[in-house]
Design a protein around this motif. Structure first.
Motif, short mmCIF file in Angstrom:
data_model
loop_
_atom_site.label_atom_id
_atom_site.label_comp_id
_atom_site.label_asym_id
_atom_site.label_seq_id
_atom_site.Cartn_x
_atom_site.Cartn_y
_atom_site.Cartn_z
N ALA A 3 40.71 -2.97 -21.89
CA ALA A 3 41.82 -2.02 -22.00
C ALA A 3 42.02 -1.31 -20.68
CB ALA A 3 41.54 -1.01 -23.11
N ASP A 4 43.25 -1.00 -20.37
CA ASP A 4 43.55 -0.25 -19.15
C ASP A 4 43.68 1.23 -19.49
OD1 ASP A 4 43.62 -2.38 -17.43
OD2 ASP A 4 45.71 -2.83 -17.86
N THR A 5 43.38 2.08 -18.55
CA THR A 5 43.63 3.50 -18.75
C THR A 5 45.13 3.73 -18.80
OG1 THR A 5 43.49 3.80 -16.37
CG2 THR A 5 41.51 4.25 -17.64
N THR A 6 45.53 4.73 -19.48
CA THR A 6 46.96 4.96 -19.68
C THR A 6 47.67 5.37 -18.40
OG1 THR A 6 46.46 7.20 -20.38
CG2 THR A 6 46.67 5.52 -22.10
N GLU A 7 46.95 6.09 -17.54
CA GLU A 7 47.53 6.49 -16.27
C GLU A 7 46.65 5.99 -15.13
OE1 GLU A 7 48.36 10.60 -15.92
OE2 GLU A 7 49.27 10.76 -17.92
N THR A 8 47.28 5.56 -14.05
CA THR A 8 46.50 5.08 -12.91
C THR A 8 46.44 6.15 -11.84
OG1 THR A 8 48.46 4.13 -11.88
CG2 THR A 8 47.16 2.70 -13.35
N VAL A 9 45.29 6.21 -11.20
CA VAL A 9 45.08 7.15 -10.09
C VAL A 9 44.81 6.32 -8.84
CG1 VAL A 9 43.71 9.06 -9.20
CG2 VAL A 9 44.11 8.84 -11.67
N SER A 10 45.42 6.64 -7.71
CA SER A 10 45.22 5.89 -6.47
C SER A 10 43.99 6.40 -5.73
CB SER A 10 46.44 6.01 -5.56
OG SER A 10 46.19 5.37 -4.34
N TYR A 11 43.06 5.51 -5.57
CA TYR A 11 41.85 5.83 -4.81
C TYR A 11 41.78 5.03 -3.51
CZ TYR A 11 40.06 8.24 -8.93
OH TYR A 11 39.88 9.10 -9.98
N LYS A 12 42.91 4.45 -3.10
CA LYS A 12 42.90 3.55 -1.94
C LYS A 12 42.33 4.22 -0.69
CE LYS A 12 45.90 0.63 0.90
NZ LYS A 12 47.28 0.16 1.15
N ASP A 13 42.68 5.48 -0.50
CA ASP A 13 42.23 6.17 0.71
C ASP A 13 40.74 6.46 0.70
OD1 ASP A 13 44.79 6.10 1.63
OD2 ASP A 13 45.28 8.16 1.02
N THR A 14 40.10 6.29 -0.46
CA THR A 14 38.65 6.54 -0.53
C THR A 14 37.84 5.28 -0.27
OG1 THR A 14 38.39 6.06 -2.89
CG2 THR A 14 39.15 8.28 -2.29
N LEU A 15 38.51 4.15 -0.15
CA LEU A 15 37.80 2.88 0.08
C LEU A 15 37.48 2.70 1.56
CD1 LEU A 15 39.92 0.53 -2.21
CD2 LEU A 15 37.66 1.49 -2.72
N ASN A 16 36.42 1.98 1.81
CA ASN A 16 36.03 1.67 3.20
C ASN A 16 36.65 0.33 3.61
OD1 ASN A 16 34.11 3.93 3.38
ND2 ASN A 16 32.93 2.73 1.89
N LEU A 17 37.96 0.29 3.72
CA LEU A 17 38.65 -0.96 4.02
C LEU A 17 38.46 -1.34 5.49
CD1 LEU A 17 41.96 -0.42 2.03
CD2 LEU A 17 39.96 -1.77 1.37
N PRO A 18 38.47 -2.62 5.77
CA PRO A 18 38.27 -3.06 7.16
C PRO A 18 39.36 -2.51 8.07
CG PRO A 18 38.08 -4.92 5.64
CD PRO A 18 38.61 -3.77 4.85
N LYS A 19 38.97 -2.11 9.28
CA LYS A 19 39.92 -1.60 10.26
C LYS A 19 39.64 -2.27 11.61
CE LYS A 19 40.17 2.98 8.09
NZ LYS A 19 39.90 4.42 8.28
N THR A 20 40.63 -2.93 12.15
CA THR A 20 40.46 -3.57 13.46
C THR A 20 41.82 -3.82 14.08
OG1 THR A 20 39.57 -5.46 14.66
CG2 THR A 20 40.40 -5.89 12.46
N ASP A 21 41.86 -3.76 15.39
CA ASP A 21 43.07 -4.13 16.13
C ASP A 21 43.07 -5.60 16.52
OD1 ASP A 21 44.07 -1.53 16.02
OD2 ASP A 21 42.95 -0.93 17.82
N PHE A 22 42.02 -6.29 16.15
CA PHE A 22 41.91 -7.71 16.48
C PHE A 22 42.99 -8.47 15.70
CE2 PHE A 22 39.96 -11.97 16.02
CZ PHE A 22 39.64 -12.23 17.34
N PRO A 23 43.94 -9.11 16.40
CA PRO A 23 45.08 -9.72 15.71
C PRO A 23 44.72 -11.01 14.98
CG PRO A 23 45.21 -10.16 18.06
CD PRO A 23 44.03 -9.25 17.86
N MET A 24 45.43 -11.26 13.89
CA MET A 24 45.23 -12.52 13.18
C MET A 24 45.75 -13.67 14.02
SD MET A 24 46.18 -11.59 9.22
CE MET A 24 45.87 -13.28 8.71
N ARG A 25 46.89 -13.46 14.67
CA ARG A 25 47.46 -14.49 15.53
C ARG A 25 46.87 -14.35 16.93
NH1 ARG A 25 51.74 -17.22 13.54
NH2 ARG A 25 52.45 -17.76 15.64
N ALA A 26 46.33 -15.47 17.43
CA ALA A 26 45.59 -15.40 18.69
C ALA A 26 46.48 -15.22 19.90
CB ALA A 26 44.74 -16.66 18.85
#
Length: 993
Positions: A3-26
């Motif tokens: 079951a899903d919760t009735t309301e969603t809360v955004s926690y995206k800013d609390t995640l340790n997402l990868p950060k890099t300036d290294f481009p995908m295109r070489a």
């Protein structure tokens, strides 16, 4: 139920997402030149030399085989230089002082021919130009191409001492080449001889085997009659026939004479122009021969009814077919004793206007080189125009002829044929063949004629056919004792070379040893002289009036030699050609009027064979012992640079100048066809670099088995680019996850979870693979191991599992361990791959460690602790991965059927053996399978459970996860919504604290 919760809360800013300036295109084509400029600015190659000196590293010297400075690079050049660069860089990063001095071959026909072409286009005569002026034009031409090729090589990412390469035309190099030649002069291995050598009538010079290539060529074929005119040495022949019975002797002799009267020995040749030079006919002692008689043939046939012929039995049917003979009979055997007793008439003997030129008998001689695979079983022998012929001539004292002059025409005073050309100046067939055939036909001396397309030697420069021609040349005797006292590996050049091959050199691949050994074992003396102008002259003088075999024929004087060398050091080899040179070098020591100055130049292979002396021995950045750790070239150099360097070294230092030889194959197009400009299937390295970047070309080399021929083309390069993208994405993920990693985050292996310690175990295994592979120059093996590790072990397994912890965990041991391992992976993968992907690994390195002096190419491959190796742990995790593969297979079925969208919606049951269950219960197997839950059981699997054919004892039954979806990590768990923070699980709630 899920079951899903009735309301969603955004926690995206609390995640340790990868950060890099290294481009995908070489963007490699545009960005690579910037890194080249940076390396030049900070002096990477020079810094490595300083580092090596400070650390007293063991040297490793790869000696560069010099390309010709006469045109843009082709894909074979790129393959060769990239391989060399990967050797040098990998050796350096494994702790050696890996030096690389690029070099160029600047003398010889490749350059001289270009200047002559320019003259011809302007209607000028090269021979009318002052030789020093002509040589200066050659020097300027070569210098221009050195500059062009240097930039093209550097663009491929090749490191080395580009500011100070070695050039065979540098004054010191020319001095040393002359000095090395003088050693042959002084030790008695130099001599002047007259023997047939491969000769280019178009270029008017002798050619080495390495300067010859083979192409299809259409030749005349003629079957020529050599009439039998008598018997010689009949005593042995009669004894064989009569069995020693003297009463039969007279009768036997008469019978033999009658049987072979009016008989013709038939020869077959594809070089009619050599018939005027014939001095013998050879037969094979082990071949079955017969005497044949024509019984039916057309009246206008060259083979007449009643004529008798001697020929090999195995070839008779084919010969008579070519001669349009309708019927024939075999009269008797012709034994070796019979054949050797026969005397033949030269076919041109008595021809009108022959002026007695060919009024001599021709012997019939045994020769082991004769076969009955083609022709007639008899070989026309002209000692002046073939090596086998020459050897027969030496054995039986046959005279040499001098009918063909340097431009490939007959001498002007040769009856019937004077001035006729074998080849025209443009390389096309001249009128000599037709003239000889016409004379033979008019005298009824042909049995048949035709045309044949076969493989024939051509000059690789002019592309014109070559001939064998007898001419006075200078040779190095390879079976004469070298009087230099360096006898550790033998007294002759051949002995020293064969022992060097077996005892001193490591061959990669090993078959290279067999090839060069066979060539050295069978080769004749080395032809050192060329009749050209651009090169290092044979710095010697001959006594006027003395015969070549006289002791005083060659001037051997150390003082004269020293004068020559001093002049060459100051002025280059041009000093030999300046007015008054002979008097300058001889005056005051001997009478210049008593000597002739030799004006031939050295075979350019002697130049390149001598490079070890002025590069490895004489340069400060050369080799401490004057020897190279490695020579690396294409397989054609077994007859080229490997070969000439071996002969030259054995003649001057008593051994091979190298300790290792690596050979690579040729480059072919995608269909496996040889590349040709005329066909339009060439691949220019410049185009590849412009479209893909040099790293893609380098990766193509690393992915290929260079010991065989290599294919390249658009589709192959697209595949290489795809492999590159996958590898780049792996490295990009690591960079993103290490964005803010510091030493404070690092933990020791003992504190790490098992999964991280398993990665360290794999790294310890790979470190051994990489080091052993680079040591053996197995770049394909190294790259395949690293690519598989990066894409299978890391991207598809470890990264896939640990991204949840990396993104969602707080400051946990698990996350710190994962990041510590990522840092360890970073340092190893970038340094392991740096010798191959020189630009990309620099980009990756600078993303983490920017700085004016920073470069991955200034560091070594890190040492890997032996304690990381854990075979027991590896066995355990092999079981985990084996079961996991079945689980992910089962989930993929449900995903394809759109039952689930993510594996986190699943909580399957896994049926395994007791042993496997014990293993799985010690790990968070749901995390390993990226599910929200998992049940491990040893119960029998129900019917219909998912299984894989190649994985026994594992089955999976799918079920959906129960609970609510965590709004932060997306796992579906029963406890979601029961914690302080809204809509999250226990783990995420703790992280949010």
């Amino acid at each position: 139920m899920c079951a899903d919760t009735t309301e969603t809360v955004s926690y995206k800013d609390t995640l340790n997402l990868p950060k890099t300036d290294f481009p995908m295109r070489a963007g490699l084509p545009k960005r690579e030149p910037g890194w080249l400029e940076r390396w030049a600015r900070i002096g990477v190659y020079e810094k490595l030399r300083e580092k090596a000196k400070a650390e007293t590293r063991a040297p490793f010297t790869l000696h560069d085989g010099p390309p010709y400075a006469n045109g843009h690079l082709h894909i074979g050049h790129a393959l060769n230089k990239i391989l060399k660069d990967m050797v040098v860089r990998s050796q350096q990063m494994m702790g050696r002082d890996a030096r690389y001095i690029p070099g160029w071959d600047c003398h010889g026909l490749p350059i001289e021919w270009k200047i002559e072409e320019k003259y011809r286009s302007k209607g000028l005569d090269k021979d009318a130009v002052d030789v020093v002026e002509f040589r200066q034009e050659c020097r300027e031409f070569a210098a221009g191409w050195v500059d062009i090729q240097r930039e093209e090589f550097k663009r491929l990412g090749v490191t080395g001492n580009w500011d100070d390469p070695y050039l065979t035309m540098n004054y010191h190099a020319e001095r040393v080449i002359a000095e090395e030649f003088q050693k042959f002069l002084m030790t008695g291995t130099l001599y002047q001889g007259s023997k047939p050598v491969m000769w280019s009538p178009v270029e008017k010079t002798a050619l080495a085997e390495a300067e010859v290539e083979y192409h299809d060529h259409q030749s005349h074929t003629i079957w020529v009659k050599f009439p039998v005119v008598g018997l010689a040495g009949t005593e042995a022949l009669v004894a064989e026939i009569t069995g020693g019975d003297d009463s039969k002797t007279a009768t036997a002799a008469q019978e033999i004479g009658a049987e072979f009267a009016n008989t013709n020995v038939v020869i077959w040749t594809t070089t009619p122009w050599t018939i005027p030079q014939n001095r013998a006919v050879c037969f094979g002692p082990k071949i079955s021969y017969g005497l044949y008689k024509v019984t039916e043939a057309a009246e206008d046939n060259w083979a007449k009814v009643g004529e008798k012929y001697l020929m090999a039995d195995a070839l008779a049917e084919d010969i008579f077919g070519q001669a349009r003979v309708d019927a024939y009979e075999r009269l008797r055997d012709a034994s070796p004793a019979v054949l050797e007793a026969l005397t033949l008439k030269h076919p041109l003997r008595g021809v009108p206007d022959g002026q007695g030129e060919w009024d001599y008998d021709v012997p019939l001689l045994p020769g082991d080189h004769v076969t009955d695979e083609a022709g007639t079983g008899f070989v026309h022998t002209a000692p002046s125009h073939g090596d086998d012929d020459y050897q027969i001539g030496l054995k039986y004292g046959l005279p040499m002829t001098y009918n063909v002059i340097e431009d490939g025409s007959y001498r002007a005073d040769l009856p019937l044929f004077g001035g006729k050309r074998i080849l025209k100046p443009n390389g096309k067939e001249g009128d000599a063949n037709k003239a000889v055939i016409d004379v033979l036909a008019s005298g009824n001396l042909l049995m048949a004629r035709g045309r044949l397309t076969h493989s024939y030697p051509h000059s690789w420069r002019s592309k014109a056919p070559v001939i064998y021609r007898n001419t006075p040349q200078w040779f190095a005797a390879i079976d004469r004792e070298v009087g230099d006292g360096q006898d550790t590996y033998g007294k002759t050049i051949r002995e020293r070379a064969l022992r060097s091959i077996d005892e001193l050199v490591t061959w990669t691949p090993q078959k290279g040893r067999n090839r060069l050994h066979a060539m050295i074992e069978a080769r004749p003396d080395w032809v050192l002289s060329r009749q050209r102008a651009w090169g290092v002259p044979l710095t010697c003088f001959t006594k006027k009036g003395a015969l070549p075999d006289a002791d005083d024929f060659l001037l051997r004087n150390e003082e004269v030699n020293a004068r020559v060398l001093e002049a060459f050091e100051a002025e280059g080899a041009d000093a030999w050609y300046k007015d008054g040179a002979k008097e300058r070098f001889l005056g005051g020591i001997v009478n210049p009027d008593d000597y002739d100055q030799v004006m031939d130049i050295l075979d350019v292979w002697f130049d390149s064979g001598s490079t070890h002396a002025f590069t490895l021995r004489d340069r400060e950045d050369g080799s401490e012992d004057g020897l190279a750790d490695l020579y690396l070239e294409g397989t054609d150099q077994h007859r080229g640079w490997f070969h000439s360097s071996m002969l030259q070294g054995c003649g001057t230092i008593g051994r091979a100048p190298y300790r290792g030889v690596l050979t690579h194959g040729f480059t072919l197009d995608e269909k496996g066809m040889k590349m040709s400009k005329s066909v339009g299937n060439t691949v220019a390295p410049e185009k590849v670099v412009q479209q893909y970047g040099a790293d893609i070309l380098r990766l193509w080399v690393a992915q290929s088995d260079y010991t065989a021929d290599l294919r390249i083309g658009d589709e192959i390069l697209k595949g290489v680019a795809d492999s590159y993208r996958r590898l780049r994405n792996t490295m990009r993920y690591m960079l993103g996850s290490l964005n803010d990693f510091t030493e404070a985050d690092r933990i020791e292996p003992a504190e790490m979870p098992e999964l991280e310690r398993w990665v360290l175990h794999r790294l310890s295994e790979l470190d051994e693979v990489v080091r052993e592979g680079y040591a053996k120059y197995d770049f394909q093996g190294v790259f395949q191991a690293l690519f598989t590790f990066a894409t299978v072990d890391l991207s598809a397994f470890y990264f896939d599992i640990r991204k949840d912890a990396l993104y969602c965990d707080g400051d946990t041991v698990r996350r710190r361990a994962a990041r510590t391992v990522l840092d360890i992976l970073f340092h190893r993968l970038t340094t392991w791959l740096a010798p191959v992907l020189v630009f990309t690994c620099e980009e990756i390195w600078l993303e983490r460690f920017p700085g004016d002096e920073s470069s991955v190419h200034l560091v070594d491959i890190p040492e890997t602790p032996a304690a990381w190796r854990d075979a027991e742990l590896a066995a355990k995790w092999s079981t985990v991965r084996r079961v996991r593969r079945v689980v992910t297979g089962a989930l993929e079925v449900e995903r394809t059927a759109k039952v689930i969208g993510s594996s986190l919606e699943a909580a399957p049951t896994v049926y395994v053996s007791e042993g496997a269950a014990e293993v799985l219960r010690t790990v968070n197997f749901d995390d390993m399978c990226i599910t929200s839950g998992i049940t491990v059981t040893t119960d029998p699997a129900p019917a219909g459970a998912f299984a894989l054919e190649d994985t026994d004892g594992v089955a999976v039954v799918f079920d959906k996860a129960e609970g609510n979806k965590c709004q932060r990590c997306w796992k579906i768990l029963p406890d979601v919504g029961t914690h302080t923070h809204e809509g999250v699980c226990q783990r995420c709630d703790t992280a949010l604290e």
